[in-house]
Design an enzyme around this catalytic site. Structure first.
Site, PDB file in Angstrom:
ATOM      1  CB  CYS A 106      15.606  15.999 -13.381  1.00 10.91           C
ATOM      2  SG  CYS A 106      16.645  15.812 -11.926  1.00 10.91           S
ATOM      3  CG  ASP A 120      -1.880   1.135   1.260  1.00 12.11           C
ATOM      4  OD1 ASP A 120      -1.585   2.189   0.655  1.00 12.11           O
ATOM      5  OD2 ASP A 120      -2.936   1.002   1.906  1.00 12.11           O
ATOM      6  CB  CYS A 160      26.405  -8.594   2.875  1.00 13.89           C
ATOM      7  SG  CYS A 160      24.655  -8.951   2.668  1.00 13.89           S
ATOM      8  CB  CYS A 201      27.507 -13.438  -2.123  1.00 15.06           C
ATOM      9  SG  CYS A 201      28.565 -11.982  -2.201  1.00 15.06           S
ATOM     10  NE  ARG A 248      20.471  -6.095   3.225  1.00 17.25           N
ATOM     11  CZ  ARG A 248      21.196  -6.848   4.039  1.00 17.25           C
ATOM     12  NH1 ARG A 248      22.449  -6.540   4.295  1.00 17.25           N
ATOM     13  NH2 ARG A 248      20.690  -7.921   4.595  1.00 17.25           N
ATOM     14  CB  CYS A 262      17.089  16.755 -20.259  1.00 19.69           C
ATOM     15  SG  CYS A 262      18.382  17.983 -20.464  1.00 19.69           S
ATOM     16  CG  HIS A 263      15.318  13.242 -18.437  1.00 21.34           C
ATOM     17  ND1 HIS A 263      15.707  12.525 -19.553  1.00 21.34           N
ATOM     18  CD2 HIS A 263      16.461  13.535 -17.761  1.00 21.34           C
ATOM     19  CE1 HIS A 263      17.032  12.384 -19.532  1.00 21.34           C
ATOM     20  NE2 HIS A 263      17.512  12.996 -18.471  1.00 21.34           N
ATOM     21  CB  CYS A 281      24.000 -16.159   3.060  1.00 17.32           C
ATOM     22  SG  CYS A 281      24.805 -16.125   4.679  1.00 17.32           S
ATOM     23  CG  HIS A 282      22.314 -14.000  -0.039  1.00 17.36           C
ATOM     24  ND1 HIS A 282      21.207 -13.720   0.718  1.00 17.36           N
ATOM     25  CD2 HIS A 282      23.324 -13.264   0.480  1.00 17.36           C
ATOM     26  CE1 HIS A 282      21.527 -12.831   1.656  1.00 17.36           C
ATOM     27  NE2 HIS A 282      22.810 -12.551   1.543  1.00 17.36           N
TER      28      HIS A 282
END
Lengths: 156, 107, 272
Positions: free
Chosen positions: C87, C60, C233, C188, C229, C90-91, C191-192
């Site tokens: 910004c 939500d 780790c 990495c 992040r 140009c955009h 774990c992942h």
């Protein structure tokens, strides 16, 4: 190959064991003296002017297990016609396990239509959250909900 | 300066009970956290009062303590009866006020 | 076969440890469940590893606190920089102009001769086109612009280019992913890749997908970048983290993004 993996497993156990000591501390709080059911009860007495409190009427929705104590969604609702002469005036939430017992108070009016409210809480550890509803006729109701709080979020 | 976000209906029928959702940016510094480098307590700094008004009349309010999460979320209800204007006000304990208005038309 | 056995051993021991840690019951369901758009083949977005309550906050836009940054980004979009350009100069139509941008970064950049992340691209525009100063990856302004741009790729499939000039950098990122590091000597993948769905202490490991970044983390109480992040780790395995914007992390970002190919853009996702 297998040998390598077994080796890693030992290290994993080490990671887990070494981390266990940190499990009591949640970001946002230091591990200072905590609220207890007794300090919570004292605060409730103060908030309600020592009124007689009955069980029920107030519903507190909290996750059984909170993924992260920083942000625990809570919903409260109290059944009431919410008319000018019969409505819910205030709902207090009180903690039995945070550094301090105060959490928040919601003040409703007949214009609110119903006595529903939702917000997000910081809960420092597994505890009961107490909800107290003060009605316009002076009666007071209470209910308790337990939340299990885990240390949230792996990795800085 | 805090930034707020509000979802309130623009239209309703008389007698409808509508849900209003609000969010505001704020660290809600509890006063119990230590600065990792200096080891000193970071002073408490929170929004301690939220008020929702309709045509100037308070219909819902809430007192907040350090146990409310950062970037506070608050949802509550309102019973529509006539057209008018909502005003939502967040009071920071240092005196800073953030507010947001929204119009409601009741058919 | 040997390998399979040892994997099973892993799982069993993780489960046992999980229950010792008071919340064995919390293990997220790994039984086949229809995750809809959040799963492509056997790849699952971090969304599917969160609790129902956390998923509801992401679902939500008026409960998702990351949207506060998005809204700030929207107003920054048309705020003029030092030389009067914004910004929007140009955009002008970000809905159209920024569509699919987030899910296609990082990319190989000819000018740099290496991988450029979207933050670095934003900085290039801020400095060269608008006369502003470069922002840190996790500054309020950068996160606001990044989350705003990210919402324009919502539900679009992650699709990064890994062939041609990008390939050597992709390979470096892949090598980093499988390389053990830190005092705990973990990669990495430990774990992942080997353990998503299993518990590490009180947390459920995910596949480490990055299709929802910048992500609002309950732990951070604000949004954060992919590189932040990665740093977390790396610290967790007691390795010295690299800097945000380092080549190591940019290459890794390309590889990890590719691992989530086809997953939908979810910025700003809400994670634990």
């Amino acid at each position: 190959m297998t040998k390598l993996k077994v080796d890693v497993l030992d290290r994993r156990q080490f990671v887990i064991a070494s981390g266990a000591g940190a499990a009591a501390i949640i970001a946002g709080f230091s591990s200072a003296a905590h609220a207890t059911p007794e300090t919570a009860a004292e605060l409730i007495k103060k908030l309600t002017n020592s009124a007689k409190i009955a069980e029920g009427k107030i519903k507190i929705d909290l996750p059984e297990i909170a993924e992260n104590g920083n942000t625990v969604p809570v919903k409260v609702s109290v059944e009431s016609p919410m008319t000018a002469d019969n409505y819910v005036k205030t709902v207090h939430l009180v903690s039995e396990g945070n550094p301090g017992p105060e959490i928040c108070s919601f003040h409703f009016t007949p214009m609110s239509g119903n006595a529903n409210a939702a917000t997000r809480l910081r809960l420092a550890r597994t505890q009961n959250v107490v909800g107290i509803a003060e009605m316009s006729d002076g009666t007071v109701y209470m209910s308790k909900t337990q939340v299990k709080v885990t240390i949230g979020g792996c990795g800085g | 300066m805090a930034k707020a976000r509000v979802k309130a209906p623009k239209k309703a029928k008389a007698g409808d009970i509508v849900t209003i959702k609000t969010l505001v940016t704020h660290k809600m510094e509890s006063g119990r956290r230590k600065n990792k480098k200096t080891g000193k307590l970071i002073p408490r700094h929170i929004i301690d009062k939220f008020t929702a008004k309709f045509n100037g009349e308070t219909f819902f309010s809430s007192d907040w303590h350090g146990a409310i999460s950062a970037n506070p979320y608050m949802s509550f209800s309102f019973k529509a009866s006539k057209s008018g204007e909502f005003e939502f006000i967040w009071h920071d304990e240092k005196g800073e006020i953030t507010s947001k208005k929204s119009k409601l038309t009741v058919a | 076969m040997e390998n399979e056995k040892s994997k099973l051993g892993w799982k069993l021991s993780s489960i046992a440890l999980g229950s010792v840690l008071m919340i064995g019951a919390m293990a997220v369901e790994v039984i086949a469940k229809d995750w809809g758009k959040h799963q492509v083949d056997n790849r699952r977005s971090g969304y599917t590893y969160m609790t129902d309550e956390t998923r509801a906050v992401q679902d939500d836009d008026f409960e998702n606190p990351g949207m506060l940054w998005v809204e700030n980004g929207e107003s920054l979009w048309s705020t003029a920089g030092a030389n009067g350009k914004s910004c929007a100069s140009c955009h002008a139509d970000p809905d159209k102009d920024m569509k699919g941008v987030s899910v296609s970064y990082p990319r190989y950049d000819k000018k740099l001769g290496k991988i450029i992340t979207l933050e670095q691209m934003v900085n290039r525009e801020l400095v060269e086109k608008m006369g502003d100063k470069a922002e840190k990856f996790d500054s309020k302004k950068m996160l606001s612009l990044m989350t705003f741009i990210g919402t324009k790729s919502r539900d679009m499939p992650v699709n990064v280019k890994i062939d041609g000039d990008a390939n050597p950098f992709f390979e470096k990122g892949k090598a980093f992913y499988y390389e053990r590091r830190g005092q705990l000597d973990m990669s990495c993948a430990n774990c992942h890749e080997d353990n998503p769905g299993n518990m590490i202490r009180a947390n459920t490991l995910s596949e480490g997908q990055i299709n929802g970044f910048p992500t609002y983390r309950l732990k951070w109480q604000k949004p954060g970048s992919v590189h932040r992040r990665f740093k977390g780790c790396n610290k967790q395995v007691r390795a010295k983290p690299y800097k945000a914007g380092s080549d190591e992390y940019s290459n890794l970002e390309l590889y990890v993004k590719w691992r989530g190919r086809g997953l939908p853009g979810e910025t700003p996702a809400v994670r634990n």
